[in-house]
Motif scaffolding. Structure first.
Motif, PDB file in Angstrom:
ATOM      1  N   MET A  80      -8.549   8.391  12.768  1.00 39.34           N
ATOM      2  CA  MET A  80      -8.117   7.246  13.530  1.00 39.34           C
ATOM      3  C   MET A  80      -7.384   7.754  14.760  1.00 39.34           C
ATOM      4  SD  MET A  80      -5.938   3.979  12.263  1.00 39.34           S
ATOM      5  CE  MET A  80      -7.347   3.330  11.421  1.00 39.34           C
ATOM      6  N   SER A  81      -7.665   7.196  15.881  1.00 33.13           N
ATOM      7  CA  SER A  81      -7.072   7.674  17.127  1.00 33.13           C
ATOM      8  C   SER A  81      -5.618   7.256  17.230  1.00 33.13           C
ATOM      9  CB  SER A  81      -7.849   7.114  18.322  1.00 33.13           C
ATOM     10  OG  SER A  81      -7.571   5.739  18.479  1.00 33.13           O
ATOM     11  N   ALA A  82      -4.887   7.938  18.102  1.00 34.68           N
ATOM     12  CA  ALA A  82      -3.486   7.599  18.331  1.00 34.68           C
ATOM     13  C   ALA A  82      -3.364   6.203  18.915  1.00 34.68           C
ATOM     14  CB  ALA A  82      -2.851   8.628  19.266  1.00 34.68           C
ATOM     15  N   ARG A  83      -4.374   5.762  19.655  1.00 34.36           N
ATOM     16  CA  ARG A  83      -4.355   4.427  20.241  1.00 34.36           C
ATOM     17  C   ARG A  83      -4.513   3.351  19.165  1.00 34.36           C
ATOM     18  NH1 ARG A  83      -9.238   2.510  22.972  1.00 34.36           N
ATOM     19  NH2 ARG A  83      -8.945   0.418  22.314  1.00 34.36           N
ATOM     20  N   ALA A 134       4.682 -14.689  -2.656  1.00 33.86           N
ATOM     21  CA  ALA A 134       3.649 -13.645  -2.623  1.00 33.86           C
ATOM     22  C   ALA A 134       3.878 -12.683  -3.773  1.00 33.86           C
ATOM     23  CB  ALA A 134       3.714 -12.902  -1.296  1.00 33.86           C
ATOM     24  N   ASP A 135       2.795 -12.315  -4.434  1.00 36.13           N
ATOM     25  CA  ASP A 135       2.893 -11.270  -5.450  1.00 36.13           C
ATOM     26  C   ASP A 135       2.274  -9.994  -4.870  1.00 36.13           C
ATOM     27  OD1 ASP A 135       0.093 -11.515  -5.713  1.00 36.13           O
ATOM     28  OD2 ASP A 135       0.249 -12.728  -7.529  1.00 36.13           O
ATOM     29  N   ALA A 136       2.281  -8.936  -5.659  1.00 37.02           N
ATOM     30  CA  ALA A 136       1.778  -7.646  -5.179  1.00 37.02           C
ATOM     31  C   ALA A 136       0.321  -7.750  -4.733  1.00 37.02           C
ATOM     32  CB  ALA A 136       1.932  -6.584  -6.266  1.00 37.02           C
ATOM     33  N   ASP A 137      -0.483  -8.525  -5.471  1.00 38.97           N
ATOM     34  CA  ASP A 137      -1.890  -8.684  -5.098  1.00 38.97           C
ATOM     35  C   ASP A 137      -2.037  -9.396  -3.758  1.00 38.97           C
ATOM     36  OD1 ASP A 137      -2.793  -7.387  -7.378  1.00 38.97           O
ATOM     37  OD2 ASP A 137      -3.018  -9.254  -8.509  1.00 38.97           O
ATOM     38  N   ASP A 138      -1.229 -10.438  -3.536  1.00 36.04           N
ATOM     39  CA  ASP A 138      -1.276 -11.149  -2.254  1.00 36.04           C
ATOM     40  C   ASP A 138      -0.967 -10.198  -1.107  1.00 36.04           C
ATOM     41  OD1 ASP A 138      -1.788 -13.765  -3.294  1.00 36.04           O
ATOM     42  OD2 ASP A 138       0.355 -14.019  -3.708  1.00 36.04           O
ATOM     43  N   CYS A 139       0.087  -9.426  -1.264  1.00 42.34           N
ATOM     44  CA  CYS A 139       0.516  -8.516  -0.199  1.00 42.34           C
ATOM     45  C   CYS A 139      -0.556  -7.467   0.091  1.00 42.34           C
ATOM     46  CB  CYS A 139       1.832  -7.851  -0.585  1.00 42.34           C
ATOM     47  SG  CYS A 139       3.185  -9.042  -0.786  1.00 42.34           S
ATOM     48  N   ALA A 140      -1.146  -6.915  -0.962  1.00 42.21           N
ATOM     49  CA  ALA A 140      -2.198  -5.911  -0.788  1.00 42.21           C
ATOM     50  C   ALA A 140      -3.429  -6.526  -0.124  1.00 42.21           C
ATOM     51  CB  ALA A 140      -2.564  -5.298  -2.138  1.00 42.21           C
ATOM     52  N   LEU A 141      -3.800  -7.740  -0.543  1.00 45.16           N
ATOM     53  CA  LEU A 141      -4.969  -8.395   0.048  1.00 45.16           C
ATOM     54  C   LEU A 141      -4.761  -8.698   1.531  1.00 45.16           C
ATOM     55  CD1 LEU A 141      -6.036 -10.787  -2.832  1.00 45.16           C
ATOM     56  CD2 LEU A 141      -7.316  -8.845  -1.936  1.00 45.16           C
ATOM     57  N   ILE A 142      -3.557  -9.104   1.889  1.00 40.34           N
ATOM     58  CA  ILE A 142      -3.269  -9.386   3.303  1.00 40.34           C
ATOM     59  C   ILE A 142      -3.416  -8.110   4.126  1.00 40.34           C
ATOM     60  CG2 ILE A 142      -1.452 -10.046   4.936  1.00 40.34           C
ATOM     61  CD1 ILE A 142      -0.446 -11.986   2.673  1.00 40.34           C
ATOM     62  N   LEU A 143      -2.816  -7.016   3.653  1.00 42.83           N
ATOM     63  CA  LEU A 143      -2.917  -5.755   4.387  1.00 42.83           C
ATOM     64  C   LEU A 143      -4.369  -5.276   4.445  1.00 42.83           C
ATOM     65  CD1 LEU A 143      -1.606  -3.428   5.910  1.00 42.83           C
ATOM     66  CD2 LEU A 143      -1.208  -2.329   3.698  1.00 42.83           C
ATOM     67  N   ASP A 144      -5.083  -5.363   3.327  1.00 41.91           N
ATOM     68  CA  ASP A 144      -6.483  -4.944   3.309  1.00 41.91           C
ATOM     69  C   ASP A 144      -7.319  -5.751   4.298  1.00 41.91           C
ATOM     70  OD1 ASP A 144      -5.932  -3.073   1.363  1.00 41.91           O
ATOM     71  OD2 ASP A 144      -6.868  -4.208  -0.272  1.00 41.91           O
ATOM     72  N   ARG A 145      -7.070  -7.041   4.360  1.00 36.92           N
ATOM     73  CA  ARG A 145      -7.829  -7.913   5.278  1.00 36.92           C
ATOM     74  C   ARG A 145      -7.517  -7.554   6.728  1.00 36.92           C
ATOM     75  NH1 ARG A 145     -12.259 -10.485   6.408  1.00 36.92           N
ATOM     76  NH2 ARG A 145     -11.980 -12.559   7.224  1.00 36.92           N
ATOM     77  N   ILE A 146      -6.255  -7.301   7.021  1.00 40.26           N
ATOM     78  CA  ILE A 146      -5.868  -6.913   8.383  1.00 40.26           C
ATOM     79  C   ILE A 146      -6.574  -5.617   8.782  1.00 40.26           C
ATOM     80  CG2 ILE A 146      -3.943  -6.031   9.776  1.00 40.26           C
ATOM     81  CD1 ILE A 146      -2.162  -8.089   8.292  1.00 40.26           C
ATOM     82  N   VAL A 147      -6.563  -4.630   7.894  1.00 43.82           N
ATOM     83  CA  VAL A 147      -7.208  -3.346   8.183  1.00 43.82           C
ATOM     84  C   VAL A 147      -8.702  -3.548   8.397  1.00 43.82           C
ATOM     85  CG1 VAL A 147      -7.770  -1.057   7.257  1.00 43.82           C
ATOM     86  CG2 VAL A 147      -5.443  -1.961   7.027  1.00 43.82           C
ATOM     87  N   ALA A 148      -9.353  -4.295   7.503  1.00 42.60           N
ATOM     88  CA  ALA A 148     -10.797  -4.526   7.624  1.00 42.60           C
ATOM     89  C   ALA A 148     -11.141  -5.222   8.937  1.00 42.60           C
ATOM     90  CB  ALA A 148     -11.297  -5.351   6.437  1.00 42.60           C
ATOM     91  N   LEU A 149     -10.364  -6.222   9.316  1.00 43.36           N
ATOM     92  CA  LEU A 149     -10.637  -6.940  10.566  1.00 43.36           C
ATOM     93  C   LEU A 149     -10.400  -6.049  11.785  1.00 43.36           C
ATOM     94  CD1 LEU A 149      -9.115 -10.415   9.677  1.00 43.36           C
ATOM     95  CD2 LEU A 149     -11.531  -9.915  10.107  1.00 43.36           C
ATOM     96  N   ASP A 188     -18.583   0.620   8.452  1.00 50.19           N
ATOM     97  CA  ASP A 188     -18.768   1.389   7.227  1.00 50.19           C
ATOM     98  C   ASP A 188     -17.783   0.922   6.149  1.00 50.19           C
ATOM     99  OD1 ASP A 188     -19.087   3.273   5.246  1.00 50.19           O
ATOM    100  OD2 ASP A 188     -18.567   4.995   6.496  1.00 50.19           O
ATOM    101  N   PRO A 189     -18.276   0.365   5.028  1.00 58.14           N
ATOM    102  CA  PRO A 189     -17.384  -0.115   3.975  1.00 58.14           C
ATOM    103  C   PRO A 189     -16.546   1.007   3.352  1.00 58.14           C
ATOM    104  CG  PRO A 189     -19.681  -0.697   3.487  1.00 58.14           C
ATOM    105  CD  PRO A 189     -19.672   0.105   4.742  1.00 58.14           C
ATOM    106  N   GLU A 190     -17.079   2.212   3.299  1.00 58.53           N
ATOM    107  CA  GLU A 190     -16.318   3.334   2.745  1.00 58.53           C
ATOM    108  C   GLU A 190     -15.145   3.687   3.652  1.00 58.53           C
ATOM    109  OE1 GLU A 190     -14.875   6.279   0.343  1.00 58.53           O
ATOM    110  OE2 GLU A 190     -16.241   4.637  -0.110  1.00 58.53           O
ATOM    111  N   LEU A 191     -15.360   3.661   4.959  1.00 55.96           N
ATOM    112  CA  LEU A 191     -14.260   3.899   5.897  1.00 55.96           C
ATOM    113  C   LEU A 191     -13.191   2.832   5.715  1.00 55.96           C
ATOM    114  CD1 LEU A 191     -12.966   5.349   8.350  1.00 55.96           C
ATOM    115  CD2 LEU A 191     -14.256   3.765   9.794  1.00 55.96           C
ATOM    116  N   GLN A 209      -7.854   1.315   4.054  1.00 57.73           N
ATOM    117  CA  GLN A 209      -7.019   0.391   3.296  1.00 57.73           C
ATOM    118  C   GLN A 209      -6.106   1.155   2.347  1.00 57.73           C
ATOM    119  OE1 GLN A 209     -10.297  -1.957   1.898  1.00 57.73           O
ATOM    120  NE2 GLN A 209      -9.955  -3.556   3.429  1.00 57.73           N
ATOM    121  N   GLN A 210      -6.635   2.181   1.692  1.00 58.09           N
ATOM    122  CA  GLN A 210      -5.816   3.011   0.807  1.00 58.09           C
ATOM    123  C   GLN A 210      -4.746   3.762   1.594  1.00 58.09           C
ATOM    124  OE1 GLN A 210      -8.795   5.390  -1.147  1.00 58.09           O
ATOM    125  NE2 GLN A 210      -9.011   3.932  -2.832  1.00 58.09           N
ATOM    126  N   GLU A 211      -5.151   4.309   2.745  1.00 55.49           N
ATOM    127  CA  GLU A 211      -4.201   5.052   3.587  1.00 55.49           C
ATOM    128  C   GLU A 211      -3.041   4.155   4.028  1.00 55.49           C
ATOM    129  OE1 GLU A 211      -4.055   6.719   8.143  1.00 55.49           O
ATOM    130  OE2 GLU A 211      -5.980   6.792   7.102  1.00 55.49           O
TER     131      GLU A 211
END
Length: 100
Positions: A1-4, A26-41, A50-53, A58-60
């Motif tokens: 991922m670039s510095a930008r 919000a529970d832990a699942d809600d918080c994780a889903l929100i972050l995952d969605r933000i990263v994916a978007l 790439d779904p693997e990326l 998301q894990q990172e």
């Protein structure tokens, strides 16, 4: 991922802290889903399909923002936030519409 890219994702990941005092907690699942969605978007907006990326990023970010994710737990979700996050078309929509 670039510095930008990192500075763009960081504030959006921190959008979890923008949850306001209304409705359900919000529970832990809600918080994780929100972050995952933000990263994916964000990745999709940058042209990555790439779904693997997406899964790796998301894990990172879950590791990087673990303290923020913990603080997110128990915060109030605005009415309809879960549905809004699921149908959001941009990370900005999540932070500026869904979580306010």
């Amino acid at each position: 991922m670039s510095a930008r890219t990192r500075p763009r994702l960081a504030p959006l990941g921190l959008a979890l802290a923008l949850l306001t005092c209304r409705s359900e907690r919000a529970d832990a699942d809600d918080c994780a889903l929100i972050l995952d969605r933000i990263v994916a978007l964000e990745l999709a907006e940058q042209g990555y399909r790439d779904p693997e990326l997406a899964r790796r990023k998301q894990q990172e970010f879950a590791r990087r923002f673990a303290p923020e994710l913990q603080r997110c737990e128990g915060l109030s979700l605005p009415p309809g936030a879960r549905e809004c996050v699921a149908r959001a078309v941009s990370a900005e929509e999540i932070s500026h519409v869904c979580l306010r």
